[in-house]
Design a protein around this motif. Structure first.
Motif, PDB file in Angstrom:
ATOM      1  N   THR A   7       0.860  -1.181   0.000  1.00 52.93           N
ATOM      2  CA  THR A   7       0.000   0.000   0.000  1.00 52.93           C
ATOM      3  C   THR A   7       0.893   1.227   0.000  1.00 52.93           C
ATOM      4  O   THR A   7       2.097   1.137   0.269  1.00 52.93           O
ATOM      5  CB  THR A   7      -0.906   0.042   1.252  1.00 52.93           C
ATOM      6  OG1 THR A   7      -0.063   0.201   2.417  1.00 52.93           O
ATOM      7  CG2 THR A   7      -1.748  -1.217   1.390  1.00 52.93           C
ATOM      8  N   ALA A   8       0.308   2.360  -0.302  1.00 55.24           N
ATOM      9  CA  ALA A   8       1.071   3.610  -0.273  1.00 55.24           C
ATOM     10  C   ALA A   8       1.652   3.847   1.124  1.00 55.24           C
ATOM     11  O   ALA A   8       2.737   4.404   1.260  1.00 55.24           O
ATOM     12  CB  ALA A   8       0.181   4.774  -0.690  1.00 55.24           C
ATOM     13  N   ARG A   9       0.950   3.394   2.139  1.00 54.88           N
ATOM     14  CA  ARG A   9       1.401   3.618   3.514  1.00 54.88           C
ATOM     15  C   ARG A   9       2.604   2.756   3.891  1.00 54.88           C
ATOM     16  O   ARG A   9       3.443   3.177   4.674  1.00 54.88           O
ATOM     17  CB  ARG A   9       0.274   3.334   4.491  1.00 54.88           C
ATOM     18  CG  ARG A   9      -0.884   4.297   4.337  1.00 54.88           C
ATOM     19  CD  ARG A   9      -1.921   3.993   5.335  1.00 54.88           C
ATOM     20  NE  ARG A   9      -1.563   4.722   6.553  1.00 54.88           N
ATOM     21  CZ  ARG A   9      -2.299   4.759   7.628  1.00 54.88           C
ATOM     22  NH1 ARG A   9      -3.419   4.094   7.660  1.00 54.88           N
ATOM     23  NH2 ARG A   9      -1.925   5.447   8.666  1.00 54.88           N
ATOM     24  N   ASN A  10       2.665   1.518   3.367  1.00 50.39           N
ATOM     25  CA  ASN A  10       3.743   0.646   3.824  1.00 50.39           C
ATOM     26  C   ASN A  10       4.845   0.437   2.792  1.00 50.39           C
ATOM     27  O   ASN A  10       5.812  -0.264   3.072  1.00 50.39           O
ATOM     28  CB  ASN A  10       3.192  -0.703   4.294  1.00 50.39           C
ATOM     29  CG  ASN A  10       2.665  -1.571   3.171  1.00 50.39           C
ATOM     30  OD1 ASN A  10       2.637  -1.184   2.013  1.00 50.39           O
ATOM     31  ND2 ASN A  10       2.240  -2.766   3.519  1.00 50.39           N
ATOM     32  N   TYR A  11       4.745   1.048   1.606  1.00 50.13           N
ATOM     33  CA  TYR A  11       5.754   0.841   0.574  1.00 50.13           C
ATOM     34  C   TYR A  11       7.153   1.216   1.084  1.00 50.13           C
ATOM     35  O   TYR A  11       8.102   0.441   0.952  1.00 50.13           O
ATOM     36  CB  TYR A  11       5.426   1.628  -0.704  1.00 50.13           C
ATOM     37  CG  TYR A  11       6.524   1.518  -1.713  1.00 50.13           C
ATOM     38  CD1 TYR A  11       6.648   0.361  -2.486  1.00 50.13           C
ATOM     39  CD2 TYR A  11       7.467   2.512  -1.860  1.00 50.13           C
ATOM     40  CE1 TYR A  11       7.686   0.221  -3.393  1.00 50.13           C
ATOM     41  CE2 TYR A  11       8.506   2.379  -2.762  1.00 50.13           C
ATOM     42  CZ  TYR A  11       8.605   1.238  -3.527  1.00 50.13           C
ATOM     43  OH  TYR A  11       9.648   1.100  -4.412  1.00 50.13           O
ATOM     44  N   GLU A  12       7.288   2.401   1.649  1.00 53.36           N
ATOM     45  CA  GLU A  12       8.599   2.843   2.137  1.00 53.36           C
ATOM     46  C   GLU A  12       9.144   1.907   3.214  1.00 53.36           C
ATOM     47  O   GLU A  12      10.331   1.620   3.242  1.00 53.36           O
ATOM     48  CB  GLU A  12       8.537   4.284   2.653  1.00 53.36           C
ATOM     49  CG  GLU A  12       8.446   5.310   1.545  1.00 53.36           C
ATOM     50  CD  GLU A  12       9.629   5.260   0.585  1.00 53.36           C
ATOM     51  OE1 GLU A  12      10.777   5.057   1.027  1.00 53.36           O
ATOM     52  OE2 GLU A  12       9.393   5.415  -0.626  1.00 53.36           O
ATOM     53  N   LYS A  13       8.280   1.427   4.081  1.00 58.72           N
ATOM     54  CA  LYS A  13       8.723   0.494   5.118  1.00 58.72           C
ATOM     55  C   LYS A  13       9.214  -0.811   4.497  1.00 58.72           C
ATOM     56  O   LYS A  13      10.219  -1.373   4.930  1.00 58.72           O
ATOM     57  CB  LYS A  13       7.629   0.212   6.129  1.00 58.72           C
ATOM     58  CG  LYS A  13       8.101  -0.790   7.193  1.00 58.72           C
ATOM     59  CD  LYS A  13       7.207  -0.874   8.362  1.00 58.72           C
ATOM     60  CE  LYS A  13       7.628  -1.843   9.437  1.00 58.72           C
ATOM     61  NZ  LYS A  13       8.819  -2.606   9.300  1.00 58.72           N
ATOM     62  N   LEU A  14       8.514  -1.305   3.476  1.00 60.44           N
ATOM     63  CA  LEU A  14       8.950  -2.531   2.797  1.00 60.44           C
ATOM     64  C   LEU A  14      10.345  -2.353   2.202  1.00 60.44           C
ATOM     65  O   LEU A  14      11.200  -3.228   2.330  1.00 60.44           O
ATOM     66  CB  LEU A  14       7.956  -2.929   1.708  1.00 60.44           C
ATOM     67  CG  LEU A  14       6.607  -3.441   2.189  1.00 60.44           C
ATOM     68  CD1 LEU A  14       5.638  -3.576   1.018  1.00 60.44           C
ATOM     69  CD2 LEU A  14       6.762  -4.772   2.899  1.00 60.44           C
ATOM     70  N   ILE A  15      10.575  -1.219   1.570  1.00 56.83           N
ATOM     71  CA  ILE A  15      11.897  -0.951   0.983  1.00 56.83           C
ATOM     72  C   ILE A  15      12.940  -0.809   2.086  1.00 56.83           C
ATOM     73  O   ILE A  15      14.051  -1.346   1.975  1.00 56.83           O
ATOM     74  CB  ILE A  15      11.853   0.294   0.074  1.00 56.83           C
ATOM     75  CG1 ILE A  15      10.985   0.017  -1.169  1.00 56.83           C
ATOM     76  CG2 ILE A  15      13.257   0.727  -0.337  1.00 56.83           C
ATOM     77  CD1 ILE A  15      11.504  -1.076  -2.089  1.00 56.83           C
TER      78      ILE A  15
END
Length: 161
Positions: A7-15
């Motif tokens: 999701t847009a919310r967790n994309y940065e965290k995944l990276i």
């Protein structure tokens, strides 16, 4: 990174989680002399399984099985579009969308790759993972150098080769 809804919310965290995994597990090789690099990279460019197991210890944690070899072989049919289906958590995305395209790119076998997903974020997760590997994986950098151009984004980038 797989198995988590993007999701847009967790994309940065995944990276960020991927970068942490790369930095923790894809540490530079002890053998860093030119001869060792030439031997290792030469073997890697001729053997995908060796390449994947050597440069991606954060992904490849078990030996390849027939299923994995069948995945790769299915993509080798010239001038065909191949659909791949298989059980969850068996490495389909890691192999076909992350490590195998990097191997093909380093070999000069492909000049571009297109990743499609259910939505833009899912496709960007794949390109973002490849960009992260090319930018931060110390093992790849040691043996193949910096292959990303000076400007890149997770959703679109150009390599030097």
């Amino acid at each position: 990174m797989a198995n988590v809804q993007v999701t847009a919310r967790n994309y940065e965290k995944l990276i960020q989680d991927l970068l942490a995994s790369i930095k923790l597990e894809a540490i530079p090789f002890k053998e860093s002399d030119p001869l060792s690099i030439a031997r290792r990279s030469g073997c890697a460019l001729n053997d995908y399984e060796f390449f994947a197991q050597t440069y991606f210890p954060h992904y490849i944690t078990r030996p390849f099985g027939e299923f994995h070899r069948d995945l790769i072989n299915a993509t080798k049919r010239p001038k065909t579009i191949t659909a791949i289906a298989g059980p969850r958590a068996h490495g389909k995305s890691i192999i076909l969308a992350d490590t195998y395209p990097i191997w093909l790119m380093l070999r000069g076998d492909i000049h571009f790759a297109v990743f499609a997903g259910a939505d833009e974020l899912l496709a960007m997760e794949r390109t973002g993972a490849i960009a992260a590997e090319l930018r931060h994986n110390e093992r790849l950098l040691m043996d193949f150098g910096n292959t990303l151009s000076a400007t890149y984004a997770d959703s679109d980038f150009v390599t030097k080769n």
